[in-house]
Design an enzyme around this catalytic site. Structure first.
Site, mmCIF file in Angstrom:
data_model
loop_
_atom_site.group_PDB
_atom_site.id
_atom_site.type_symbol
_atom_site.label_atom_id
_atom_site.label_comp_id
_atom_site.label_asym_id
_atom_site.label_seq_id
_atom_site.Cartn_x
_atom_site.Cartn_y
_atom_site.Cartn_z
ATOM 1 N N CYS A 113 71.683 -42.431 81.145
ATOM 2 C CA CYS A 113 70.964 -41.463 80.333
ATOM 3 C C CYS A 113 71.299 -41.726 78.886
ATOM 4 O O CYS A 113 72.369 -41.376 78.406
ATOM 5 C CB CYS A 113 71.368 -40.050 80.746
ATOM 6 N N ARG A 169 63.622 -37.782 76.224
ATOM 7 C CA ARG A 169 64.760 -36.928 75.922
ATOM 8 C C ARG A 169 64.809 -36.512 74.457
ATOM 9 O O ARG A 169 65.547 -35.608 74.095
ATOM 10 C CB ARG A 169 66.070 -37.638 76.299
ATOM 11 N N TRP A 216 71.762 -38.587 70.976
ATOM 12 C CA TRP A 216 71.827 -37.224 70.502
ATOM 13 C C TRP A 216 73.174 -37.104 69.819
ATOM 14 O O TRP A 216 74.207 -37.402 70.403
ATOM 15 C CB TRP A 216 71.767 -36.230 71.651
ATOM 16 N N ASN A 251 78.065 -41.970 75.827
ATOM 17 C CA ASN A 251 77.577 -40.598 75.942
ATOM 18 C C ASN A 251 78.764 -39.713 76.271
ATOM 19 O O ASN A 251 79.589 -40.066 77.120
ATOM 20 C CB ASN A 251 76.533 -40.467 77.053
ATOM 21 N N GLY A 252 78.857 -38.559 75.635
ATOM 22 C CA GLY A 252 79.964 -37.655 75.880
ATOM 23 C C GLY A 252 80.615 -37.237 74.570
ATOM 24 O O GLY A 252 80.079 -37.453 73.486
ATOM 25 N N GLU A 258 66.646 -9.863 81.378
ATOM 26 C CA GLU A 258 66.399 -11.225 81.850
ATOM 27 C C GLU A 258 66.766 -11.372 83.319
ATOM 28 O O GLU A 258 66.057 -12.035 84.086
ATOM 29 C CB GLU A 258 67.196 -12.217 80.994
ATOM 30 N N LYS A 308 64.111 -12.546 86.217
ATOM 31 C CA LYS A 308 64.304 -13.690 87.109
ATOM 32 C C LYS A 308 64.070 -13.291 88.561
ATOM 33 O O LYS A 308 63.428 -14.003 89.331
ATOM 34 C CB LYS A 308 65.735 -14.249 86.951
ATOM 35 N N GLU A 335 60.324 -12.680 89.164
ATOM 36 C CA GLU A 335 59.509 -13.890 89.083
ATOM 37 C C GLU A 335 59.536 -14.702 90.372
ATOM 38 O O GLU A 335 58.491 -15.193 90.821
ATOM 39 C CB GLU A 335 60.008 -14.783 87.944
ATOM 40 N N HIS A 362 67.861 8.878 81.612
ATOM 41 C CA HIS A 362 66.550 9.285 81.099
ATOM 42 C C HIS A 362 65.415 8.824 82.009
ATOM 43 O O HIS A 362 64.303 8.560 81.535
ATOM 44 C CB HIS A 362 66.351 8.750 79.687
ATOM 45 N N LYS A 395 54.185 -22.443 83.708
ATOM 46 C CA LYS A 395 55.351 -22.752 82.881
ATOM 47 C C LYS A 395 55.118 -22.378 81.434
ATOM 48 O O LYS A 395 55.999 -21.849 80.766
ATOM 49 C CB LYS A 395 55.671 -24.253 82.985
#
Length: 617
Positions: free
Chosen positions: A13, A38, A85, A109-110, A490, A494, A497, A513, A612
């Site tokens: 990756c 990516r 990144w 990476n890392g 949220e 979930k 959905e 209330h 989506k």
């Protein structure tokens, strides 16, 4: 698996390495192109040929690198490439990988956690650094060991002994132009073995285009690859057997990485996704955030609007708390579908933060364009590079969650929370509301969050047990206070959905209330009860639920006894700073909804009537 491989392709990756009979340049560029989705900030390749390392790097999209590479022919049959990144050091050509030092080329990476102390140590020995990255430290460490007459494989193993952090690396040396050495720690690598070729990748889908036979490397493995062999050892040099396995997955199943559903996979990707969102933006020593190109005129801003829809609106609600508390500015969270129809008072003194995973949500786009027309500066928070929202906004803060296939948002939500936290800290520092010591602590708390998310994910089996007990319930109630009230919303969303169970989220203070009338012995009530300033009040809410025979499922901090002693079931979450508790609290609620939906047999990834991205009003 050592004999007769012929030629070998190594991809990870963000990382591609090649050794064999083909032109390395073409293989590397094609590999990098396949990883372009990516959205990396820079890229580069290094090719070994005639005892030299030819290095080409470029900031920006891979097309820029390809233009540079085409300027001159690059022969050679071994090389490594990378799309980046940023972790340490802002996006630039100098900070792009590969890094070359003393005849060693390396991609990584890392995050190397102790890179500052290593950099100081190497500097005292005379090392000179060309970048701001933590990765360059690895190139210097390996080069230092090679100067001591170690082989490349030995040098990599020895260098990694000095390192704290996570990594997937590929290393080549002009001293040994017949091999590539790789290693992994907490960054997965899989070696696919084909007919006279092999692929090393962090994702199985990349392997299936070549072969369905793969070696799954484990943490601490070091792999040495020539065109004919693959040898795996431990970091101590002990050779280990990693027999190839046959992957039975279809391409679609493989994309799920072995998880049953995309949603489950994406829940488990959250530690990585949150890390990728803050990579390259944290200035830890200064207690500050770096946003390239941001020049927000905070002295002229009198209020902030956060506009979004659905799950992103819940993130906006959290953002309201963050901006008011950390930046000292009045903030409102508005639904995009309502905002532009009320003729909002917005102008040059109003900062608008528009939040959309896709950057194409019709209501959010329309609202952002309306306030832009009125002269308000707009910041976009989105996950898709070059989306409509990103193009319309003056500034864009990207979340690097990667593609999210499941319709119910998970990793895109927590990355939005991380982005809003960074924005609030950034604004607070520039408004003079946060001094350097406080900023350092706020930044360090964010760095700790991925590890805390991993701890939450380790508790999946416990959440699954709770789901088995209550998946037949017809109704759920979710309660939270303060900054965690939006997470109650949220959590309820979930569950609705993907399981089609009726669920409502409320501020806990509103329970008397109206919602209290619904509570009976068949009603599970999910209570967010971190040990914060609201704890005494939320404890009272728990007692009120129990007094009416309700079932309490409580999310509590480690070591909690009061709420835990009254709840029917508890889920323990790590302690976190008040401002980041919503990120940690989100994960068990996602898991609870997911496992209830699985037990009910619903279509988790594609729930009925939902899409989506909502691109029409």
């Amino acid at each position: 698996m050592k004999e007769g491989l012929g030629e070998i392709v190594i991809t990870m990756c963000g990382i591609v390495g090649y050794i064999g009979g083909r032109n390395a340049r073409d293989v590397l560029l094609e590999g990098l192109k396949r990883l372009e989705y990516r959205g990396y900030d820079s890229s580069g390749i290094a090719i070994l040929h005639d005892g030299k390392i030819e290095l080409r790097r470029s900031a920006g999209k891979i097309e820029k690198l390809m233009d540079k590479v085409r300027e001159k022919e690059l022969p050679g049959h071994i090389g490594i490439g990378h799309t980046r990144w940023a972790t340490h050091g802002r996006p630039s050509e100098e900070n792009a990988h590969p890094h070359v030092e003393g005849g060693v080329a390396l991609v990584h990476n890392g995050i190397i956690e102790n890179y500052l102390s290593l950099k100081e140590e190497l500097g005292k020995e005379g090392a000179r650094f060309k970048s701001e990255t933590d990765t360059e430290i690895l190139a210097h460490l390996i080069s230092r060991e090679i100067k001591k007459k170690k082989t490349l494989e030995e040098a990599v193993r020895q260098a990694l002994r000095y390192v704290r952090g996570t990594y997937a690396i590929a290393v080549a040396s002009r001293n040994e132009p017949d091999k590539i050495v790789g290693a992994r720690k907490e960054c997965p690598l899989v070696v696919g073995i084909g007919d006279k070729e092999a692929i090393l990748s962090s994702d199985v889908p990349a392997i299936l285009n070549i072969t369905n036979r793969a070696i799954f490397l484990e943490d601490g493995d070091v792999v040495t690859v020539t065109k004919d062999t693959v040898k795996v050892t431990t970091i101590d040099g002990k050779e280990v057997s990693r027999p190839p396995k046959t992957i039975e997955w279809s391409p679609v199943m493989a994309e799920k990485g072995g998880y049953r559903h995309f949603m489950q996979k994406e829940i488990f990707e959250q530690p990585r996704a949150v890390t990728d969102t803050f990579r390259g933006l944290l200035m830890e020593e200064e207690g500050d955030i770096f946003f390239h190109g941001f020049d927000i005129p905070l002295k002229d801003i009198k209020r902030v609007y956060l506009i979004a829809c659905g799950t992103s609106w819940h993130a906006a609600l959290v953002g309201k708390f963050l901006i008011e508390e950390l930046a000292g500015l009045p903030a409102e969270a508005d639904m995009g579908s309502e905002f532009r129809y009320r003729n909002p008072l917005a102008g040059k003194d109003t900062l608008v933060v528009a939040i959309s995973q896709s950057g194409e949500t019709a209501d959010t786009l329309a609202a952002a364009r309306e306030v832009k027309r009125k002269g308000a500066p707009v910041i976009a928070i989105c996950n898709v590079v070059e989306s409509s929202l990103a193009r319309d906004a003056r500034w864009t803060l990207y979340t690097h969650a990667g593609p999210e296939i499941g319709v119910a948002s998970t990793k895109t939500f927590t990355t939005q929370l991380a982005a809003l936290y960074m924005l609030a800290v950034y604004m607070g520092r520039r408004a003079g509301k946060i001094d350097r010591p406080a900023g350092i602590e706020l930044v360090q708390e964010l760095v700790r969050i991925p590890h805390k998310l991993e701890k939450m994910l380790e508790g999946e089996e416990g959440v699954k047990g709770i789901a088995k007990d209550y998946f037949r319930a017809r109704d759920f109630l979710y309660l939270g206070r303060g900054i965690n009230y939006p997470i109650a919303l949220e959590g309820a969303l979930k569950l609705k959905e993907i399981s089609y169970i009726h669920a409502e989220g409320y501020p806990a203070g509103e329970m008397k209330h109206g919602p209290i009338a619904l509570i009976d012995e068949n009603m599970p009530v999910v209570v967010l009860a971190p040990r914060d300033a609201h704890y005494p009040k939320i404890l009272s809410n728990v007692e009120e639920v129990k007094a009416r025979g309700g079932i309490v499922i409580a999310l509590v901090n480690e070591g909690d006894s009061e709420v835990s002693g009254k709840a029917d079931r508890t889920i323990t979450v790590p302690h976190s700073t008040h401002h980041l508790t919503p990120v940690v609290m989100s994960v068990p609620l996602q898991l609870l909804a997911y496992h209830i939906a699985v037990l009910k047999g619903t279509d988790v990834d594609q729930p009925r009537n939902l899409a989506k991205s909502v691109t029409v009003e």
